[in-house]
Design an enzyme around this catalytic site. Structure first.
Site, PDB file in Angstrom:
ATOM      1  CB  CYS A   1     -24.210 -81.847  44.099  1.00 47.42           C
ATOM      2  SG  CYS A   1     -25.010 -80.240  44.109  1.00 47.42           S
TER       3      CYS A   1
ATOM      4  CE  LYS B   1     -30.691 -83.437  37.058  1.00 50.48           C
ATOM      5  NZ  LYS B   1     -29.827 -83.861  38.147  1.00 50.48           N
TER       6      LYS B   1
ATOM      7  CD  GLN C   1     -27.377 -86.717  35.596  1.00 47.87           C
ATOM      8  OE1 GLN C   1     -27.367 -86.590  34.381  1.00 47.87           O
ATOM      9  NE2 GLN C   1     -27.566 -85.698  36.405  1.00 47.87           N
TER      10      GLN C   1
ATOM     11  CG  HIS D   1     -26.305 -85.283  43.449  1.00 46.71           C
ATOM     12  ND1 HIS D   1     -27.012 -84.682  44.468  1.00 46.71           N
ATOM     13  CD2 HIS D   1     -26.253 -84.382  42.441  1.00 46.71           C
ATOM     14  CE1 HIS D   1     -27.360 -83.470  44.091  1.00 46.71           C
ATOM     15  NE2 HIS D   1     -26.915 -83.252  42.866  1.00 46.71           N
TER      16      HIS D   1
ATOM     17  CG  ASP E   1     -29.704 -90.555  41.731  1.00 49.97           C
ATOM     18  OD1 ASP E   1     -30.489 -90.326  40.797  1.00 49.97           O
ATOM     19  OD2 ASP E   1     -28.977 -89.678  42.236  1.00 49.97           O
TER      20      ASP E   1
END
Length: 413
Positions: free
Chosen positions: A371, A233, A210, A130, A207
């Protein structure tokens, strides 16, 4: 709140009852929400926790000498303890509140990067990241004379681990990688990546935006140095994120922002800074958001997470089987290890046009480059249509998606 822990089969329909927003019509059709990689919906328990704070406990935290401040502080710090347990951090002071995954990455890049990077140092970032895990590293690299290099990704949308290993040397100071690709749903081998990075003395930032909503995350088992994710999220509110860092690293890093709360004492002769985690939490925080995230974690922990993960995997498998059997659909991102994201193209149609026609039929998906422009350029495509699933989605939702695609292709192909 639904609790599925004692059921043999995960009951998605029962869980759906906890999410008020799912029970509405959009453009004259029952809503099918398949944009969970962008943001997840919120259960009633989270919404109520935020309402309760504003109706009953609204006060600033830590310094008030009254009952409302005490109650707000107890819930605020209680949520920090919940997050630490949720990702198996060693101690709550390793949990830093941010405005989201993006700010968490910027905090590390600015604070750690400014203190530790120098000319000629290398930062490795996976090619399918991203933008929020690319641009902060580019900015600090430009400032310090370091370089940002991409870790190769193959045609299936998986990291080339052998190529990554060959890139490692003692000039690599940071490796930044998503736990799960937002563009493709690829589950990256972050534990192996962290281990290989450690072999040359490099740090790792993962990261996890997700990942945390799909299965339990154990930062100690991953042995990463930093892990970031967003509340929205994880079925919590927007505008709030979490940065986890190893204690020694966080203690050595200089403050990211300055102001109230992050100080121990201030005079015109000099300032001393607060202890962890408050050194990185300048100003009045998003108290309601933190309390909402605590409620979201309570909700998720009350579910059968193994059953939910199996349910999501079955949904993805069913959707991809239907896609492969449908003429004119090309799947993009076909790695062996994936979770809950199906990106695709409809032959002869721009993804944005597909998304608009699906929305007219009440089906919400995401379109565009997500993104992740570098990987889209590598694949030679403008973007994809992305259907992303959560545990409250059902096979009926998948069927509605393909019914809507059949109607859309009559106008597009």
């Amino acid at each position: 709140m639904s609790n599925q822990s004692n059921t043999a089969t995960f009951d998605a329909e029962r869980v759906r009852a906890d999410f008020p927003i799912l029970h509405q019509d959009v453009n004259g059709h029952p809503l099918v929400y398949l944009d969970n990689a962008a943001t997840t919906q919120k259960p009633r328990a989270v919404i109520q926790a935020i309402v309760d704070y504003y109706e009953q406990d609204n006060s600033n935290v830590h310094r008030g000498a009254h009952a409302l401040a005490d109650r707000a502080t107890e819930k605020f710090e209680g949520a920090r303890v919940k997050v630490a347990g949720f990702i198996n951090a060693a101690e709550p002071r390793q949990i830093i509140w941010t405005r989201g995954t993006t700010e968490g990455i910027n905090l590390v890049a600015s604070s750690w990067g400014r203190a530790n990077l120098s000319s000629g140092d290398r930062i490795l970032v996976s090619a399918m990241e991203h933008h929020s895990n690319i641009v902060p590293w580019q900015l600090i690299a430009a400032e310090k004379g370091a370089v940002v290099e991409s870790i190769p990704v193959n045609a299936e949308g998986a990291i080339d681990l052998a190529a990554f290993e060959s890139m490692l040397d003692d000039r690599v100071k940071m490796v930044a990688c998503g736990h799960v690709s937002n563009a493709f749903g690829t589950v990256n081998p972050v534990q192996d990546i962290a281990r290989l990075a450690q072999g040359v003395g490099a740090l790792t930032l993962i990261d996890g935006a997700q990942a945390v909503g799909h299965w339990p995350v154990d930062v100690q088992a991953l042995d990463c140095d930093f892990y970031v994710f967003s509340a929205h999220k994880l079925f919590g509110p927007t505008g709030l994120g979490v940065l986890y860092g190893k204690t020694a690293l966080l203690e050595a890093m200089p403050p990211y922002q300055s102001g109230g709360e992050m100080i121990e004492s201030v005079s015109f002769d000099g300032t001393t800074f607060n202890q962890l985690p408050y050194k990185f939490e300048a100003g009045t925080p998003d108290i309601a958001g933190v309390i909402g995230l605590g409620a979201a974690i309570d909700y998720v922990q009350g579910l059968d997470r193994d059953g939910a993960a199996k349910h999501e995997a079955a949904l993805l498998a069913y959707a991809e089987e239907r896609a492969k059997a449908t003429p004119g659909i090309r799947l993009v991102g076909t790695a062996a290890n994936k979770t809950s994201v199906m990106s695709f193209l409809l032959e002869g149609a721009h993804p944005n046009d597909v998304g608009l026609l699906l929305d007219q039929q009440g089906v919400a998906v995401r379109t565009g480059n997500h993104c992740a422009q570098p990987i889209m350029e590598q694949f030679g495509i403008p973007g994809t249509v992305r259907a992303s699933f959560s545990f409250y989605n059902t096979r009926a939702d998948v069927d509605r998606l393909f019914e809507a695609l059949d109607k859309a292709r009559q106008f597009l192909v």
